[in-house]
Design a protein around this motif. Structure first.
Motif, PDB file in Angstrom:
ATOM      1  N   ALA A  46       1.196  -0.644  -0.117  1.00  0.00           N
ATOM      2  CA  ALA A  46      -0.268  -0.043   0.064  1.00  0.00           C
ATOM      3  C   ALA A  46       0.510   1.226   0.173  1.00  0.00           C
ATOM      4  CB  ALA A  46      -1.044  -0.427   1.100  1.00  0.00           C
ATOM      5  N   HIS A  65       4.488   2.176  -1.261  1.00  0.00           N
ATOM      6  CA  HIS A  65       4.457   2.041  -1.846  1.00  0.00           C
ATOM      7  C   HIS A  65       4.371   1.867  -3.444  1.00  0.00           C
ATOM      8  CE1 HIS A  65       8.717   2.503   0.244  1.00  0.00           C
ATOM      9  NE2 HIS A  65       7.795   1.441   0.257  1.00  0.00           N
ATOM     10  N   ASN A  66       2.760   1.153  -3.938  1.00  0.00           N
ATOM     11  CA  ASN A  66       1.796   1.473  -4.412  1.00  0.00           C
ATOM     12  C   ASN A  66       2.389   0.412  -5.471  1.00  0.00           C
ATOM     13  OD1 ASN A  66      -0.247   3.179  -3.811  1.00  0.00           O
ATOM     14  ND2 ASN A  66       2.126   4.817  -4.517  1.00  0.00           N
ATOM     15  N   LYS A  85       1.178  -3.020  -6.591  1.00  0.00           N
ATOM     16  CA  LYS A  85       0.435  -3.475  -6.377  1.00  0.00           C
ATOM     17  C   LYS A  85      -1.561  -2.944  -7.038  1.00  0.00           C
ATOM     18  CE  LYS A  85      -1.689  -6.950  -6.089  1.00  0.00           C
ATOM     19  NZ  LYS A  85      -1.901  -8.619  -5.476  1.00  0.00           N
ATOM     20  N   GLU A  86      -2.157  -3.148  -7.610  1.00  0.00           N
ATOM     21  CA  GLU A  86      -3.333  -2.240  -7.205  1.00  0.00           C
ATOM     22  C   GLU A  86      -4.000  -3.096  -6.417  1.00  0.00           C
ATOM     23  OE1 GLU A  86      -7.726  -0.843 -10.227  1.00  0.00           O
ATOM     24  OE2 GLU A  86      -6.167  -1.717 -11.019  1.00  0.00           O
ATOM     25  N   GLU A  92      -6.466   1.920   6.421  1.00  0.00           N
ATOM     26  CA  GLU A  92      -5.507   2.511   4.884  1.00  0.00           C
ATOM     27  C   GLU A  92      -5.189   3.886   5.458  1.00  0.00           C
ATOM     28  OE1 GLU A  92      -6.398   0.824   1.640  1.00  0.00           O
ATOM     29  OE2 GLU A  92      -5.994  -0.983   1.564  1.00  0.00           O
TER      30      GLU A  92
END
Length: 300
Positions: A197, A199-200, A202-203, A223
């Motif tokens: 979450a 470091h983005n 994956k979606e 989150e």
């Protein structure tokens, strides 16, 4: 009274818990699938002795194992019950579930998890009533593909039931080291989930929405709030929230141990692993996934 209901149990070395789990559901479900992660004890033998359909698949995380079960086994019923080996259903729960299924007015059912720790019901600290969607129509629902804290999402109408499902890992009541071992593994997956979450990497497949359903609201709180609190401060605030403001102190010595371990063993260990992985990535000039694969043997 057997319902047209398929129960799915994920197992690894659950010979202590599995008999009680199966005994609590066998009279009410007409199909039980045990998806095992190559146990080295008598888990498979016990499952077969109860007439369960048994399968084995390499374990990555709970979500992927459950997804594998849905996609690779011959499930004969539309209604699915997800149950862990350390959980038990009571007859009263199935009586209510029977009415829900027969009414056919919903596609998913939330139940209340009733956690016992060291023999004591953890009634406070925000742990009861804590609702989870555990029964759903196969054609309407799917589980999130997440490393930790995965939920079942249903496209359709859901109902909040009064069904209590008991979570009571009898073996771990007798040996606390087994509880800490279990949560050590959980902390690795929780750290990975946080890093994904942050470091983005994956979606995410669930929208965080405070005004949405229970799953979306939990995701928003986690989150949008918890994830933004500084590392190492989070466990202290978590403990204060659970033990003081949510009255966890009312659960006696067992409650103190439970909430303290959740904050300063489990949650603190998550933060330590997050910190260490990020520091190693900087020091070794590697990506987060590369560090996780090299040091934890986990690839995603």
């Amino acid at each position: 009274m057997k319902l047209k209901l398929t129960a799915i149990i994920l197992t690894y070395n659950e010979q202590i818990n599995l008999p009680e789990c199966i005994n609590s559901i066998k009279e009410y479900t007409d199909e039980i699938l045990v998806i095992d992660s190559f146990s080295t004890d008598r888990t498979i033998e016990i499952a077969k002795s109860f007439g369960c359909k048994t399968y084995q698949n390499k374990f990555i995380n709970q979500a992927k194992q459950f997804i594998w079960a849905i996609e690779n086994t011959d499930i004969k019923n539309e209604w699915i019950l997800r149950i862990d080996a350390d959980e038990r259903w009571a007859k009263e729960g199935f009586d209510e579930l029977k009415k829900i299924i027969e009414a056919d007015s919903s596609d998913g059912v939330y139940v209340k998890m009733k956690i016992f720790f060291m023999g004591r019901w953890i009634k406070h600290g925000g742990f009861y009533p804590n609702y989870f969607l555990r029964v759903y129509k196969k054609s309407k629902g799917k589980i999130e593909d997440r490393w930790m804290d995965e939920h079942i999402k249903v496209e359709g109408k859901t109902i909040i039931s009064n069904i209590d499902v008991i979570e009571s890992n009898y073996d771990r009541q007798k040996n606390i080291s087994l509880w800490t071992d279990k949560h050590n593994k959980y902390s690795t997956r929780e750290a990975i989930e946080f890093l994904i979450a942050k470091h983005n990497l994956k979606e995410m497949d669930t929208v965080a929405n405070f005004w949405g359903n229970k799953t979306e609201r939990k995701r928003w709180l986690k989150e949008k709030l918890y994830f933004h609190i500084p590392l190492f401060l989070r466990p202290f605030l978590y403990y204060i929230h659970r033990y003081i403001f949510k009255f966890g102190f009312l659960d006696g010595k067992e409650g103190f141990i439970f909430h303290y371990l959740h904050a300063f063993w489990y949650r603190f260990l998550v933060d330590v692993k997050v910190y260490q992985i990020e520091q190693l990535a900087k020091k070794e000039n590697k990506t987060i996934p590369e560090v996780i694969k090299e040091h934890y043997g986990i690839e995603f």
